[in-house]
Design a protein around this motif. Structure first.
Motif, PDB file in Angstrom:
ATOM      1  N   ALA A   1       1.041  -1.718   0.246  1.00 46.44           N
ATOM      2  CA  ALA A   1      -0.136  -0.003  -0.174  1.00 46.44           C
ATOM      3  C   ALA A   1       0.616   1.184   0.086  1.00 46.44           C
ATOM      4  CB  ALA A   1      -0.972   0.104   1.043  1.00 46.44           C
ATOM      5  N   LEU A   2       2.003   1.438   0.613  1.00 47.28           N
ATOM      6  CA  LEU A   2       2.814   2.940   1.162  1.00 47.28           C
ATOM      7  C   LEU A   2       3.732   2.769   0.107  1.00 47.28           C
ATOM      8  CD1 LEU A   2       4.637   2.042   4.598  1.00 47.28           C
ATOM      9  CD2 LEU A   2       2.600   3.860   4.005  1.00 47.28           C
ATOM     10  N   GLY A   3       3.498   1.632  -0.894  1.00 44.58           N
ATOM     11  CA  GLY A   3       4.558   1.682  -2.025  1.00 44.58           C
ATOM     12  C   GLY A   3       3.415   1.879  -3.436  1.00 44.58           C
ATOM     13  N   LEU A   4       2.112   1.625  -3.264  1.00 43.50           N
ATOM     14  CA  LEU A   4       1.754   2.252  -4.727  1.00 43.50           C
ATOM     15  C   LEU A   4       0.723   3.283  -4.250  1.00 43.50           C
ATOM     16  CD1 LEU A   4      -1.573  -1.340  -4.598  1.00 43.50           C
ATOM     17  CD2 LEU A   4       0.699  -0.437  -6.336  1.00 43.50           C
ATOM     18  N   LEU A   5       1.019   3.930  -3.289  1.00 44.21           N
ATOM     19  CA  LEU A   5       1.083   5.037  -2.924  1.00 44.21           C
ATOM     20  C   LEU A   5       1.155   6.465  -2.734  1.00 44.21           C
ATOM     21  CD1 LEU A   5      -1.480   4.910  -0.468  1.00 44.21           C
ATOM     22  CD2 LEU A   5      -2.388   5.610  -2.651  1.00 44.21           C
ATOM     23  N   ARG A   6       2.897   5.397  -3.068  1.00 46.49           N
ATOM     24  CA  ARG A   6       4.617   6.243  -3.080  1.00 46.49           C
ATOM     25  C   ARG A   6       4.597   6.991  -2.081  1.00 46.49           C
ATOM     26  NH1 ARG A   6       5.965   6.356  -8.854  1.00 46.49           N
ATOM     27  NH2 ARG A   6       4.355   5.993 -10.423  1.00 46.49           N
ATOM     28  N   LEU A   7       4.097   6.584  -0.978  1.00 46.01           N
ATOM     29  CA  LEU A   7       4.551   6.783   0.176  1.00 46.01           C
ATOM     30  C   LEU A   7       6.356   6.443   0.916  1.00 46.01           C
ATOM     31  CD1 LEU A   7       1.065   6.866   1.997  1.00 46.01           C
ATOM     32  CD2 LEU A   7       2.381   8.746   0.892  1.00 46.01           C
ATOM     33  N   GLY A   8       6.859   6.150   0.337  1.00 39.74           N
ATOM     34  CA  GLY A   8       7.965   5.739   0.611  1.00 39.74           C
ATOM     35  C   GLY A   8       9.071   6.583   1.482  1.00 39.74           C
TER      36      GLY A   8
ATOM     37  N   ARG B   1       9.350   0.951  -5.567  1.00 47.49           N
ATOM     38  CA  ARG B   1       9.375  -0.069  -6.202  1.00 47.49           C
ATOM     39  C   ARG B   1       9.446  -1.628  -5.122  1.00 47.49           C
ATOM     40  NH1 ARG B   1       6.035   0.152  -9.313  1.00 47.49           N
ATOM     41  NH2 ARG B   1       5.270  -2.442  -8.905  1.00 47.49           N
ATOM     42  N   GLU B   2      10.476  -0.741  -4.031  1.00 45.94           N
ATOM     43  CA  GLU B   2      10.991  -1.548  -3.107  1.00 45.94           C
ATOM     44  C   GLU B   2      10.187  -1.653  -2.080  1.00 45.94           C
ATOM     45  OE1 GLU B   2      14.994  -2.886  -2.949  1.00 45.94           O
ATOM     46  OE2 GLU B   2      14.028  -2.619  -5.115  1.00 45.94           O
ATOM     47  N   LEU B   3       9.897  -0.944  -2.011  1.00 44.51           N
ATOM     48  CA  LEU B   3       8.430  -1.052  -1.196  1.00 44.51           C
ATOM     49  C   LEU B   3       7.051  -2.553  -1.485  1.00 44.51           C
ATOM     50  CD1 LEU B   3       7.036   2.425   0.535  1.00 44.51           C
ATOM     51  CD2 LEU B   3       7.734   0.739   1.660  1.00 44.51           C
ATOM     52  N   VAL B   4       6.987  -1.805  -2.593  1.00 43.83           N
ATOM     53  CA  VAL B   4       5.931  -2.986  -4.034  1.00 43.83           C
ATOM     54  C   VAL B   4       6.736  -4.938  -3.537  1.00 43.83           C
ATOM     55  CG1 VAL B   4       4.696  -3.526  -5.486  1.00 43.83           C
ATOM     56  CG2 VAL B   4       4.777  -1.636  -4.650  1.00 43.83           C
ATOM     57  N   GLY B   5       8.180  -4.442  -3.763  1.00 44.68           N
ATOM     58  CA  GLY B   5       8.906  -5.926  -3.901  1.00 44.68           C
ATOM     59  C   GLY B   5       8.462  -6.380  -2.608  1.00 44.68           C
ATOM     60  N   LEU B   6       8.937  -5.611  -1.079  1.00 40.33           N
ATOM     61  CA  LEU B   6       9.293  -5.932  -0.979  1.00 40.33           C
ATOM     62  C   LEU B   6       7.526  -6.732   0.346  1.00 40.33           C
ATOM     63  CD1 LEU B   6      11.577  -3.812   1.700  1.00 40.33           C
ATOM     64  CD2 LEU B   6      12.561  -6.350   1.404  1.00 40.33           C
TER      65      LEU B   6
END
Length: 605
Positions: free
Chosen positions: A124-131, A310-315
């Motif tokens: 969710a953080l990755g899709l919302l670009r909240l890294g 993308r790292e957020l989504v991958g993790l």
């Protein structure tokens, strides 16, 4: 839509498409070699970290297989190796231990839920670009957290080295429990644990240089040194087997079920899910910060780039995969990622091949670990986590910044006294409090002109020329609700100290924002100064800030002028002082500055 545009869109969703299109035999050979080396390293680590998390050893193998494939599909790093790590294992034990007894089916179920929640949050953080939210964890807080956790983890493993029963979630509890049970030390266990620890420390620091002196190449020497834990595992298994040390009190891993990682479904218990949410969030943030730091460091060495979102989504995909394959929360590990990089991994396929090696181990080789002493696994953890402890960072932070040191110290002490979750919360809270305190009382300087130049500097640091009628000030912080009233009173008091002052020029070179509260304070300051026949002017205001000021009718009507430079302001308000400072060699003012001086509010650049 063109084929190129379509491929680009697919790559944004599945980064693996990009490296798969460019894959060839040379890349495969590099990835395969890296996979063999990392697999050898991962086997003892995975078993050890599972025990650290309070889980059966095979769970560590499960968490090192399918998650690697999940990350390979969606992650952006070519070298990051995902799996169980010491800090996340400790956080898992602390979180899950509150809801179930170690070794119970409920304990494993809660660990699966924790992995699933962490995965969903990361995606969710990755899709919302909240890294960027991970930046709330400052480097001193992360450094202090890892150092404190490393010492806490090392202390928790001493019970296995000594062969005693000790418990506790904090350093104080562990220390007290260890002291209370010292009379129960198992000498055979202590011998194995001590020898294994010394051997692993020696392998880490001395074996590679020794092999190079004996004529081994750099890569071969490094590969052999990385296999040190495997040598310790094999040797101690044989010692237990042939000397019957298990009958002498040496605790061993025991039967490890054979088979591929199972298809597991986390239990659906709304109360449990809700209770684990805060822990899942902390594990997600800590895991992401550690992982992205490693990934960025390794990518920079090859002039590659990673994408934090993308790292957020991958993790997240890796953790979801772990939840449905009998594992627990995972992240990118520093040690194994460096080994993966040094061994020549060129694409995420190295992780997929590593997953295959781990799966084969779980399927065929687990009976070989039945006589593995827990003291050996404890030694593996001990050596791994102590390498992360950076006591020198504490001294460096103290010397450089007392505020950052306070946040680091709060993190360390809280981890040791209250636990890992409380420690990371305390560190973040202390960082935010110190930031607000610093920005609420920002650095504030009275300026003067450096003779012979157009530069203005702090009167306390430089020999400068000041004007009796113009009070030149600089604030080194954006103006917002926390500091606006303080600045209003500060500027007014300084202007009233000298009855000769007729103008105040506020240098805004360091001001990136003026919020509504600060605007109200500026307007109130203008009115208070007008009563004393003093006008307020601004200098070196950034364009976006000027654009916002123009929207305020009250400010535009009552404020003085906005000058392109501080020199232009002083030259317009007190030409005699600038001429004295210029020593008779003052250049003509720019047309842009003259134009600004004629307009109440002009756009600066």
């Amino acid at each position: 839509m063109s084929a190129t545009a379509s491929t680009s869109r697919i790559e944004r969703v599945l980064p693996c498409v990009g490296w798969m299109r460019r894959y060839n035999g040379e890349l495969f050979r590099s990835d395969a070699l890296a996979a063999v080396i990392v697999t050898i390293m991962l086997i003892p680590q995975s078993l050890a970290y599972a025990l650290l998390a309070g889980l059966p050893p095979q769970v560590g193998l499960y968490a090192s297989a399918l998650p690697l494939i999940g990350y390979a599909l969606f992650g952006s790093s070519n070298a990051l190796a995902v799996g169980p790590v010491a800090v996340v294992s400790l956080m898992t034990a602390a979180a899950v231990g509150e809801f179930a007894a170690v070794g119970s089916p409920e304990y494993l179920g809660a660990a699966l839920v924790l992995a699933l929640l962490s995965g969903v949050m990361l995606i969710a953080l990755g899709l919302l670009r909240l890294g960027f939210l991970a930046s709330l964890l400052s480097h001193p807080v992360i450094s202090g957290f890892i150092t404190a956790s490393g010492i806490l983890i090392a202390a928790s493993q001493l019970k296995h080295i000594f062969g005693i029963d000790a418990s506790g979630h904090t350093l104080i509890e562990l220390s007290r429990s260890l002291v209370d049970h010292l009379d129960e030390v198992s000498l055979p266990t202590f011998a194995i644990g001590t020898v294994a620890t010394i051997f692993l420390f020696w392998v880490r620091s001395q074996l590679k240089p020794l092999l190079k002196r004996l004529g081994c190449g750099e890569r071969l020497a490094d590969s052999i040194a990385k296999g040190g834990p495997v040598a310790a595992v094999i040797t101690t298994i044989l010692a237990v087997e042939f000397l019957a040390l298990d009958a002498a009190g040496v605790k061993v891993v025991g039967v490890i079920p054979q088979g591929l990682p199972p298809i597991a479904v986390p239990p659906f218990d709304p109360d449990l899910w809700q209770a684990l949410l805060p822990s899942a969030l902390l594990i997600s943030v800590v895991g992401f910060v550690e992982s992205v730091s490693v990934a960025q460091t390794l990518a920079a060495k090859r002039r590659e780039r990673i994408q934090p979102d993308r790292e957020l989504v991958g993790l997240g995909a890796a953790n979801v995969a772990s939840a449905f394959s009998g594992g627990y929360p995972v992240t990118g590990g520093f040690a194994r990622s460096v080994v993966n990089f040094d061994a020549g991994a060129r694409t995420p396929l190295a992780g997929v091949l590593t997953a295959g090696g781990i799966a084969l181990t779980a399927l065929l080789l687990t009976p070989l670990f039945q006589q593995l002493p827990k003291a050996t696994l404890a030694a593996t953890i001990l050596v791994a986590v102590l390498s992360l402890v950076d006591l020198g960072a504490i001294k460096r932070t103290w010397v450089y910044s007392k505020r950052d040191f306070a946040a680091m110290l709060a993190t360390i002490l809280t981890v040791w006294t209250l636990g890992v979750e409380a420690g990371i919360i305390a560190g973040v809270a202390m960082s935010l409090v110190l930031f607000l305190a610093r920005s609420a009382r920002p650095h504030f300087a009275r300026l003067g002109q450096v003779p012979g130049t157009h530069h203005f500097r702090n009167v306390k640091r430089h020999d400068v020329v000041t004007s009796p009628e113009v009070l030149s000030l600089r604030v080194d912080e954006s103006l917002y609700f926390a500091n606006s009233r303080w600045l209003e009173d500060k500027i007014y008091d300084m202007a009233m100290e000298d009855p000769k002052v007729r103008h105040v020029v506020l240098n805004c070179a360091a001001v990136n924002e003026i919020d509504a509260s600060a605007l109200e304070s500026l307007e109130a300051l203008i009115e208070r100064l007008e009563v004393a026949e003093v006008s307020l002017h601004l200098a070196e205001v950034k364009g976006p800030v000027t654009d916002k000021l123009r929207r305020s009718q009250s400010f535009c009507i009552h404020a003085g002028r906005i000058y392109l430079s501080h020199y232009d302001a002083l030259a317009a308000l007190d030409p005699a002082t600038t001429e004295r400072a210029d020593t008779g060699a003052r250049p003509e003012r720019s047309k842009a500055s003259v134009a600004l001086a004629k307009a109440p509010v002009s756009v600066s650049h």
